[in-house]
Design an enzyme around this catalytic site. Structure first.
Site, PDB file in Angstrom:
ATOM      1  N   GLY A  12       0.960  -1.266   0.162  1.00 57.37           N
ATOM      2  CA  GLY A  12       0.056  -0.772  -0.133  1.00 57.37           C
ATOM      3  C   GLY A  12       0.733   1.237   0.134  1.00 57.37           C
ATOM      4  O   GLY A  12       1.441   1.804   1.182  1.00 57.37           O
ATOM      5  N   GLY A  17       1.943   4.848   3.124  1.00 58.24           N
ATOM      6  CA  GLY A  17       2.050   4.135   2.902  1.00 58.24           C
ATOM      7  C   GLY A  17       3.831   4.208   2.446  1.00 58.24           C
ATOM      8  O   GLY A  17       5.269   3.876   2.873  1.00 58.24           O
ATOM      9  N   SER A  38      -1.324  -0.966  -7.953  1.00 62.77           N
ATOM     10  CA  SER A  38      -1.519  -0.803  -8.866  1.00 62.77           C
ATOM     11  C   SER A  38       0.114  -0.742  -8.930  1.00 62.77           C
ATOM     12  O   SER A  38       0.852   0.126  -8.311  1.00 62.77           O
ATOM     13  CB  SER A  38      -2.539   0.451  -8.785  1.00 62.77           C
ATOM     14  OG  SER A  38      -1.477   1.409 -10.352  1.00 62.77           O
ATOM     15  N   VAL A  77      -2.416   0.135   3.967  1.00 63.44           N
ATOM     16  CA  VAL A  77      -4.932   0.703   3.178  1.00 63.44           C
ATOM     17  C   VAL A  77      -5.698   0.981   3.347  1.00 63.44           C
ATOM     18  O   VAL A  77      -5.202   1.091   5.208  1.00 63.44           O
ATOM     19  CB  VAL A  77      -4.431  -0.764   2.263  1.00 63.44           C
ATOM     20  CG1 VAL A  77      -3.329  -1.690   1.218  1.00 63.44           C
ATOM     21  CG2 VAL A  77      -5.907  -1.802   2.830  1.00 63.44           C
ATOM     22  N   LYS A  78      -6.733   1.188   2.727  1.00 65.69           N
ATOM     23  CA  LYS A  78      -7.993   2.047   3.333  1.00 65.69           C
ATOM     24  C   LYS A  78      -8.389   1.099   4.791  1.00 65.69           C
ATOM     25  O   LYS A  78      -8.468  -0.359   4.208  1.00 65.69           O
ATOM     26  CB  LYS A  78      -8.409   2.406   2.884  1.00 65.69           C
ATOM     27  CG  LYS A  78     -10.006   3.059   3.344  1.00 65.69           C
ATOM     28  CD  LYS A  78     -10.628   3.735   1.552  1.00 65.69           C
ATOM     29  CE  LYS A  78     -11.888   4.348   3.284  1.00 65.69           C
ATOM     30  NZ  LYS A  78     -12.775   5.421   1.652  1.00 65.69           N
ATOM     31  N   SER A 131       0.648   7.101  14.947  1.00 69.99           N
ATOM     32  CA  SER A 131       0.712   8.272  14.793  1.00 69.99           C
ATOM     33  C   SER A 131       1.479   9.214  14.634  1.00 69.99           C
ATOM     34  O   SER A 131       2.356   8.964  15.042  1.00 69.99           O
ATOM     35  CB  SER A 131       0.072   8.684  16.317  1.00 69.99           C
ATOM     36  OG  SER A 131      -0.784   9.630  15.974  1.00 69.99           O
ATOM     37  N   LYS A 185      -4.820   3.135  20.089  1.00 67.94           N
ATOM     38  CA  LYS A 185      -4.949   3.875  19.361  1.00 67.94           C
ATOM     39  C   LYS A 185      -6.451   5.087  18.993  1.00 67.94           C
ATOM     40  O   LYS A 185      -5.941   5.987  19.244  1.00 67.94           O
ATOM     41  CB  LYS A 185      -4.379   3.811  17.453  1.00 67.94           C
ATOM     42  CG  LYS A 185      -4.318   4.469  16.645  1.00 67.94           C
ATOM     43  CD  LYS A 185      -2.551   5.850  16.522  1.00 67.94           C
ATOM     44  CE  LYS A 185      -2.620   6.689  15.089  1.00 67.94           C
ATOM     45  NZ  LYS A 185      -4.050   6.977  15.515  1.00 67.94           N
ATOM     46  N   HIS A 188      -6.180   7.056  21.665  1.00 70.86           N
ATOM     47  CA  HIS A 188      -5.503   8.321  21.716  1.00 70.86           C
ATOM     48  C   HIS A 188      -5.626   9.056  20.923  1.00 70.86           C
ATOM     49  O   HIS A 188      -5.757  10.850  20.787  1.00 70.86           O
ATOM     50  CB  HIS A 188      -3.561   7.990  20.725  1.00 70.86           C
ATOM     51  CG  HIS A 188      -3.253   8.952  20.058  1.00 70.86           C
ATOM     52  ND1 HIS A 188      -3.713   9.223  18.876  1.00 70.86           N
ATOM     53  CD2 HIS A 188      -2.050   9.664  20.281  1.00 70.86           C
ATOM     54  CE1 HIS A 188      -2.851   9.917  18.447  1.00 70.86           C
ATOM     55  NE2 HIS A 188      -1.620   9.914  19.148  1.00 70.86           N
ATOM     56  N   ASN A 189      -7.041   8.959  19.906  1.00 77.33           N
ATOM     57  CA  ASN A 189      -7.484   9.848  18.912  1.00 77.33           C
ATOM     58  C   ASN A 189      -7.771  10.947  18.969  1.00 77.33           C
ATOM     59  O   ASN A 189      -9.028  11.787  19.525  1.00 77.33           O
ATOM     60  CB  ASN A 189      -7.934   8.970  17.746  1.00 77.33           C
ATOM     61  CG  ASN A 189      -6.124   8.672  16.923  1.00 77.33           C
ATOM     62  OD1 ASN A 189      -5.210   8.328  16.921  1.00 77.33           O
ATOM     63  ND2 ASN A 189      -7.102   8.891  15.479  1.00 77.33           N
ATOM     64  N   GLU A 192      -7.080  13.434  21.081  1.00 79.66           N
ATOM     65  CA  GLU A 192      -7.009  13.861  20.153  1.00 79.66           C
ATOM     66  C   GLU A 192      -8.197  14.415  20.030  1.00 79.66           C
ATOM     67  O   GLU A 192      -7.921  15.874  20.219  1.00 79.66           O
ATOM     68  CB  GLU A 192      -6.251  13.334  19.071  1.00 79.66           C
ATOM     69  CG  GLU A 192      -5.959  14.396  18.180  1.00 79.66           C
ATOM     70  CD  GLU A 192      -5.526  13.859  16.097  1.00 79.66           C
ATOM     71  OE1 GLU A 192      -6.130  13.148  15.714  1.00 79.66           O
ATOM     72  OE2 GLU A 192      -4.596  13.294  16.962  1.00 79.66           O
ATOM     73  N   LYS A 263     -12.684  11.314  10.885  1.00 78.04           N
ATOM     74  CA  LYS A 263     -12.874   9.356  10.323  1.00 78.04           C
ATOM     75  C   LYS A 263     -13.338   7.833  11.261  1.00 78.04           C
ATOM     76  O   LYS A 263     -13.150   7.654  10.829  1.00 78.04           O
ATOM     77  CB  LYS A 263     -11.501   9.166   9.878  1.00 78.04           C
ATOM     78  CG  LYS A 263     -10.236  10.792   8.595  1.00 78.04           C
ATOM     79  CD  LYS A 263      -9.564  10.066   8.290  1.00 78.04           C
ATOM     80  CE  LYS A 263      -9.017  11.096   6.876  1.00 78.04           C
ATOM     81  NZ  LYS A 263      -8.098  10.982   7.132  1.00 78.04           N
ATOM     82  N   ARG A 290     -17.754  18.341  16.764  1.00 75.60           N
ATOM     83  CA  ARG A 290     -17.921  17.884  15.316  1.00 75.60           C
ATOM     84  C   ARG A 290     -19.149  17.572  14.646  1.00 75.60           C
ATOM     85  O   ARG A 290     -19.184  18.629  13.544  1.00 75.60           O
ATOM     86  CB  ARG A 290     -17.150  17.261  15.158  1.00 75.60           C
ATOM     87  CG  ARG A 290     -15.306  17.361  15.697  1.00 75.60           C
ATOM     88  CD  ARG A 290     -13.973  16.550  15.485  1.00 75.60           C
ATOM     89  NE  ARG A 290     -13.417  16.812  15.756  1.00 75.60           N
ATOM     90  CZ  ARG A 290     -12.094  15.737  15.478  1.00 75.60           C
ATOM     91  NH1 ARG A 290     -11.664  15.000  13.917  1.00 75.60           N
ATOM     92  NH2 ARG A 290     -11.069  16.377  15.406  1.00 75.60           N
ATOM     93  N   HIS A 454     -36.673  -2.129  39.135  1.00 72.48           N
ATOM     94  CA  HIS A 454     -35.208  -2.271  39.267  1.00 72.48           C
ATOM     95  C   HIS A 454     -33.459  -2.336  40.570  1.00 72.48           C
ATOM     96  O   HIS A 454     -33.077  -2.939  40.368  1.00 72.48           O
ATOM     97  CB  HIS A 454     -34.462  -1.565  38.451  1.00 72.48           C
ATOM     98  CG  HIS A 454     -34.406  -1.682  37.072  1.00 72.48           C
ATOM     99  ND1 HIS A 454     -34.829  -2.150  36.089  1.00 72.48           N
ATOM    100  CD2 HIS A 454     -35.521  -0.474  36.382  1.00 72.48           C
ATOM    101  CE1 HIS A 454     -35.099  -2.263  34.876  1.00 72.48           C
ATOM    102  NE2 HIS A 454     -35.952  -1.044  34.851  1.00 72.48           N
TER     103      HIS A 454
END
Length: 482
Positions: A12, A17, A38, A77-78, A131, A185, A188-189, A192, A263, A290, A454
């Site tokens: 990738g 990459g 490719s 890769v994605k 990261s 990770k 972590h994000n 962020e 994302k 966001r 309850h």
């Protein structure tokens, strides 16, 4: 077939990459095989960087043949179906003992699933959080690998060779088995997200409260970056605020549409925290901020809603700016504390032996949330590896003691002025909640017992109880109701 001379391969060759492959090739002892679906991408990289000495492959069989055993390949890769397709192709040409590393932003349950499936072939599968963005991939990222102990023996030296270095230590450690690396990770994000939202709220409050220009506020952030707020995000905020749009001559921040993208990792962090029962309110509010920004159709019709009658006027600009700085620092501490709480809970849930101090150390360089005070987090966990709440470590308790009056003034000022500050506000609410002797959850339990039987527990005796809310309000032990 090419000679098996490469010790590491990259699949990738998009920007991340390609940069990672170049980073690997630039380190002594590494010989890098490369492959892209490719082939033109492969040719471009080889042509552009002859000094790297890449070993190009036109298919997976050639790629595998060029790698020394145990073959080690990093997939860039994605995330999603593309990752699964590459894993399947590599398992067909790899052998037991070889190592497949997913360096993308995969959702950790997918990594757990993939590791289990690949393990059945005898091949090692490693989910590694990376990261630092494009620059980090090229110059030295923070790396969070999971996977087996066996894979770390081979992979560890390679990853240490390319990781960022902070205070003489490479920013990489073996996080834990199967999905542990991608879990860390993810968190972590999430941190962020919170950090960026807090900085944005600080900027917004200063601009609205003092009328300073973005360039003037840039100088404030640059000054903050010399003290306890020193971090990559504070540093780049100053650069963003200084930038002038060439087409209009306006500050670039005023030309950019105020809709923040995402994302998925912030949402994953919040969803996972909900499942684990861990409050990450600062991260959640940053994620929702966001989302709110990205609904212009709703915001357009809501502009007519009433707000405060009084104009927001700050008399002492310097004092207000200092209050905002302290509020930012206190809220930032909360965000990191909540993130480490989630890592601890995830480790317990998935049986990962995660060293929280080591995690804080590998975030000191290369990654987006690198900051001076990560050393203080490492110190806190060195003093007490089982520290239940990071906020209670002496350094952070002292910091919040200094900041809390300012923090409260800023949240009050934002509310009175009608300025949204969800991350500041929720962080303060969390702080007050975690330190409270008693919470109104007792009333919630009473309500739950009233409408749904309850049950509840009492403070003065053991057992579980239920009240017969109609009639004489008789309380009985819950076991007797069945």
């Amino acid at each position: 077939m090419p000679e098996a001379s490469a010790n590491i391969g990259v699949v990738g060759l998009a920007v991340m990459g390609s940069n990672l492959a170049r980073n690997l090739a630039s380190r002594e002892g590494n010989k890098v095989a490369i492959f892209n679906r490719s082939y033109s991408k492969t040719e471009e990289l080889v042509t552009a960087h002859p000094e790297a000495g890449f070993i190009p492959a036109t298919n997976y069989a050639e790629f595998a043949a060029s790698l020394q055993k145990p073959r080690t390949a990093i997939i860039m890769v994605k995330a999603g179906a593309g990752t699964d397709a590459v894993i399947e192709a590599l398992t067909e040409v790899f052998e037991p003992g070889d190592i497949i590393v997913d360096g993308g932003n995969a959702y950790f349950p997918d990594t757990i699933r993939r590791e289990k499936a690949v393990r059945e072939t005898g091949i090692n599968f490693v989910g590694a959080g990376i990261s630092g963005g494009e620059e980090g991939a090229l110059l030295g990222p923070s790396i969070m690998p999971g996977g087996s102990d066996e894979s770390w023996v081979t992979l560890g030296p390679i990853l240490k060779s390319i990781a960022a270095v902070a205070e003489g230590e490479p920013c990489v450690t073996h996080i834990g088995h199967d999905g542990a690396g991608h879990f860390v990770k993810m968190v972590h994000n999430g941190i962020e997200y919170a950090d960026m939202q807090l900085i944005a709220e600080a900027y917004d409050l200063i601009r609205r409260g003092t009328g300073k220009t973005p360039a003037e506020i840039a100088e404030i952030f640059a000054e903050w970056n010399k003290g306890e707020l020193e971090s990559y995000l504070i540093e780049i905020t100053a650069e963003v605020l200084r930038q002038i749009d060439q087409a209009t001559g306006k500050p670039l921040v005023d030309v950019i549409v105020d809709q923040a993208g995402a994302k998925g990792t912030g949402a994953w962090t919040v969803q996972t925290a909900l499942a684990l029962g861990v409050p990450v309110s600062g991260i959640a509010e940053a994620t929702f901020a966001r989302s709110l920004s990205s609904h212009p159709e709703q915001r357009a019709v809501a502009t007519a809603l009433p707000g405060p009658d009084d104009e927001f006027i700050v008399d002492d600009h310097d004092a207000f700016i200092e209050d905002v700085r302290l509020a930012l620092y206190a809220s930032k501490i909360v965000a990191y504390s909540q993130g480490f709480d989630e890592i601890r809970a995830g480790a317990a849930e998935y049986d990962w032996n995660i060293d929280l101090g080591a995690v804080s150390k590998i975030w000191r360089g290369g990654c987006i949330i690198r900051a001076q005070f990560l050393n203080r987090i490492a110190d806190a966990y060195a003093d007490d590896a089982d520290l239940p709440v990071l906020l209670t470590a002496p350094y952070f308790t002292e910091a919040i003691t200094r900041a809390q009056s300012a923090w409260r003034r800023v949240v009050v000022a934002a509310a009175q002025a009608g300025i949204p500050a969800p991350a500041f506000s929720s962080s303060l609410s969390y702080y007050d909640g975690i330190r409270a002797d008693r919470l109104p959850a007792a009333l919630v339990q009473g309500q739950r017992d009233f409408f749904g039987a309850h049950t509840y527990k009492r403070i003065d005796k053991e057992g579980t109880f239920h009240t017969l809310w109609s009639g004489d309000r008789t309380e009985i032990e819950a076991e007797d109701t069945h």
